[in-house]
Motif scaffolding. Structure first.
Motif, PDB file in Angstrom:
ATOM      1  N   ASN A  42       0.819  -1.213   0.000  1.00 34.69           N
ATOM      2  CA  ASN A  42       0.000   0.000   0.000  1.00 34.69           C
ATOM      3  C   ASN A  42       0.854   1.264   0.000  1.00 34.69           C
ATOM      4  O   ASN A  42       0.472   2.263  -0.634  1.00 34.69           O
ATOM      5  CB  ASN A  42      -0.944  -0.012   1.206  1.00 34.69           C
ATOM      6  CG  ASN A  42      -2.131  -0.933   1.021  1.00 34.69           C
ATOM      7  OD1 ASN A  42      -3.039  -0.648   0.254  1.00 34.69           O
ATOM      8  ND2 ASN A  42      -2.120  -2.063   1.716  1.00 34.69           N
ATOM      9  N   SER A  67      -5.666   3.009   0.154  1.00 33.48           N
ATOM     10  CA  SER A  67      -4.424   2.362   0.603  1.00 33.48           C
ATOM     11  C   SER A  67      -4.066   2.801   2.014  1.00 33.48           C
ATOM     12  O   SER A  67      -3.635   1.982   2.838  1.00 33.48           O
ATOM     13  CB  SER A  67      -3.278   2.693  -0.361  1.00 33.48           C
ATOM     14  OG  SER A  67      -3.492   2.105  -1.623  1.00 33.48           O
ATOM     15  N   PRO A 287      -3.526  -3.776  -3.195  1.00 28.65           N
ATOM     16  CA  PRO A 287      -2.461  -3.179  -4.011  1.00 28.65           C
ATOM     17  C   PRO A 287      -2.076  -4.040  -5.211  1.00 28.65           C
ATOM     18  O   PRO A 287      -1.790  -3.517  -6.289  1.00 28.65           O
ATOM     19  CB  PRO A 287      -1.281  -3.063  -3.022  1.00 28.65           C
ATOM     20  CG  PRO A 287      -1.897  -3.125  -1.680  1.00 28.65           C
ATOM     21  CD  PRO A 287      -3.094  -3.991  -1.806  1.00 28.65           C
TER      22      PRO A 287
END
Length: 312
Positions: A42, A67, A287
């Motif tokens: 992230n 994130s 991610p």
């Protein structure tokens, strides 16, 4: 059975995922690895978006906030679990437990709202492309994020304050690796009707609202894409929201899986294991989903790695 007022409760015992001490080193290594990968993955997404000017758009602004939220959600739960995994005393104080419940609820709700906001962004980009920059202006984007945070904090504080009114029995063992709201309510010896009613209403309002928003957004997106004359336009439109749709599917499918596992099994420990999929896996995989399925993110990552290589 002896009752304890909430002010007299010193803490709870987190029983963890297993009683088998031979498995504890493996569980520690696995969760530590997952946590580190979650943080690094992230952070890489955030750094990529902030360093590449072409990604300074509403869609990637929301992705960077998602994130950040995933990092916070993992940090609320996993570090304490890792500490308890290695400790002889697996206690968590009453204040720590309520704090964990409150922040886990905030970041869990925030994930839900952010996915709805990102779905609306996809809807505007595909269905109203000529008005995209007017509708998704910076002020509107910031307001949507702040409202999402406000709703999340409101929901979390309501649940936390309702827990404060409960009295607990002497057996304060939680068959979980985190303080979970449902497990805490089950331990209460006082009337929990209002708590359960609040959870039911919150699921409908704060859970059902974003889900309906996502569903309606994609209904309009699909209908708009199907009306496009060229197959290239359809492919480009679907690729715009493919990563988001994958993240949405992962988030809600894991949540639904936890609900089903809780309904079909009487083992609270098995339910705790299932909840790992909901609390740990989405922040870990998000991610990778965006970096592998989004062409712009992949290109930005390549440029970032090239730049870092020259610096080294």
């Amino acid at each position: 059975m002896e009752l304890k007022n909430q002010t007299a409760v010193s803490g709870f015992h987190l029983l963890g995922l297993t009683d088998n001490h031979k498995l504890l080193p493996f569980i520690f290594a696995m969760f530590l690895s997952m946590y580190l990968i979650t943080i690094l993955g992230n952070l890489l997404i955030i750094m990529t978006i902030s360093s590449v000017s072409q990604l300074h758009t509403p869609m990637y602004l929301f992705l960077s906030i998602l994130s950040i939220n995933d990092i916070c959600l993992s940090t609320v739960t996993i570090p304490k679990m890792l500490v308890n995994n290695q400790a002889q005393d697996k206690r968590i104080s009453y204040i720590e437990c309520l704090t964990q419940i409150c922040f886990a609820s905030i970041f869990g709700d925030m994930e839900n709202f952010l996915l709805a906001v990102m779905a609306y962004d996809c809807y505007v980009a595909i269905c109203k492309p000529l008005r995209y920059t007017i509708i998704m202006n910076p002020i509107f984007c910031v307001v949507m994020v702040l409202l999402s945070l406000l709703f999340s904090i409101t929901d979390a504080l309501l649940h936390t304050l309702m827990i404060l009114r409960l009295s607990f029995c002497t057996e304060l063992e939680i068959p979980h690796f985190v303080c979970e709201m449902a497990q805490i309510i089950k331990l209460a010896c006082s009337d929990t009707f209002l708590n359960n009613l609040l959870i039911f209403l919150a699921v409908i309002v704060f859970g059902g609202g974003p889900v309906c928003g996502i569903a309606f957004s994609y209904i309009y997106i699909v209908s708009s894409v199907l009306r496009m004359p060229s197959s290239e336009g359809k492919h480009r439109a679907f690729s715009t929201c493919a990563s988001h749709l994958s993240v949405v599917s992962l988030f809600y499918e894991t949540g639904f899986g936890v609900y089903i596992s809780s309904a079909v099994t009487d083992s609270l420990r098995n339910s705790a294991i299932a909840s790992v999929m909901y609390t740990v896996v989405p922040p870990l995989l998000n991610p990778f989903i965006y970096s592998l399925r989004n062409r712009e993110i992949k290109e930005a990552l390549r440029k970032l790695f090239v730049k870092l290589t020259y610096l080294v």
